[in-house]
Design a protein around this motif. Structure first.
Motif, PDB file in Angstrom:
ATOM      1  N   VAL A 154      39.684  48.399  34.433  1.00  0.00           N
ATOM      2  CA  VAL A 154      38.306  48.417  34.947  1.00  0.00           C
ATOM      3  C   VAL A 154      38.213  47.596  36.232  1.00  0.00           C
ATOM      4  CG1 VAL A 154      35.938  47.658  34.482  1.00  0.00           C
ATOM      5  CG2 VAL A 154      37.208  48.902  32.733  1.00  0.00           C
ATOM      6  N   LEU A 155      38.772  46.386  36.216  1.00  0.00           N
ATOM      7  CA  LEU A 155      38.728  45.544  37.416  1.00  0.00           C
ATOM      8  C   LEU A 155      39.510  46.168  38.568  1.00  0.00           C
ATOM      9  CD1 LEU A 155      39.133  41.984  35.859  1.00  0.00           C
ATOM     10  CD2 LEU A 155      37.074  42.989  36.866  1.00  0.00           C
ATOM     11  N   GLY A 156      40.646  46.794  38.249  1.00  0.00           N
ATOM     12  CA  GLY A 156      41.421  47.461  39.297  1.00  0.00           C
ATOM     13  C   GLY A 156      40.652  48.601  39.930  1.00  0.00           C
ATOM     14  N   GLY A 157      39.955  49.394  39.123  1.00  0.00           N
ATOM     15  CA  GLY A 157      39.134  50.475  39.666  1.00  0.00           C
ATOM     16  C   GLY A 157      38.023  49.937  40.548  1.00  0.00           C
ATOM     17  N   LEU A 158      37.339  48.892  40.087  1.00  0.00           N
ATOM     18  CA  LEU A 158      36.281  48.278  40.899  1.00  0.00           C
ATOM     19  C   LEU A 158      36.835  47.686  42.189  1.00  0.00           C
ATOM     20  CD1 LEU A 158      34.127  46.492  38.165  1.00  0.00           C
ATOM     21  CD2 LEU A 158      33.452  48.438  39.592  1.00  0.00           C
TER      22      LEU A 158
END
Length: 194
Positions: A154-158
């Protein structure tokens, strides 16, 4: 998983950005988090070259530990994922977000859809999270591995949206294409345990 990935790829091929992409990017880019240093670290750790290297090390370790089928399937899935990622990027040939529309905070070298920095780690770490649930591990370890994987993805996508190098739809496409590779490979690798 393949059907929504293909449908999104068709829409991405026909549009430089999808409805909501620009507003989502501007919203995410207004956030103070993740910030440049953390986003750069996430981008490095989710790069296809880094992920494939880690995956190859894990596959060799699994092979040496006697887990032959998961090792071979993981390695084959990595190869398929890389070829599929390259092929879809070239076929869709979607341009990256333009610096006149978003703040461009990182460089890039390939077309935008799907996000390789989302697709690659989603496949590898999704495979490892599946393995954590298949092999006899303590419940705490399973939950911890899954939590770390989900948080990282999730953090990587954001971070990719925050850096301005991908639209939200590119990131969603990365998740979908990774799942299209992950579901059959995990089933093959662990079919006696699922």
């Amino acid at each position: 998983m393949l059907a929504p990935a293909v449908v999104l790829a068709v829409f991405a091929a026909l549009n430089d950005r999808l409805p909501g992409d620009l507003s989502a990017t501007r919203t995410v880019q207004d956030w103070p988090f993740p910030g440049q240093p953390f986003a750069d670290i996430l981008r490095f750790l989710s790069g296809t070259e880094f992920v494939v290297t880690i995956g190859a090390v894990v596959a060799v370790a699994a092979w040496l530990a006697g887990r032959r089928r998961p090792a071979l399937v993981l390695a084959a899935g990595l190869a398929v994922m890389v070829l599929l990622q390259f092929g879809v990027k070239e076929i869709v040939d979607r341009p990256r977000p333009s610096p006149d529309l978003v703040d461009l905070r990182a460089g890039f070298t390939s077309p935008s859809f799907p996000s390789g920095h989302t697709m690659s780690p989603s496949y590898l770490y999704g495979f490892l999270a599946t393995a954590a649930f298949v092999f006899p591990l303590r419940a705490r370890v399973r939950v911890a591995v899954t939590g770390v994987v989900v948080a990282f993805l999730v953090l990587g996508g954001l971070a990719n949206v925050w850096l301005g190098v991908h639209w939200t739809s590119d990131v969603v496409g990365g998740y979908l294409w990774a799942a299209a590779v992950l579901v059959p490979t995990a089933w093959i690798a662990f079919q006696n345990r699922l």
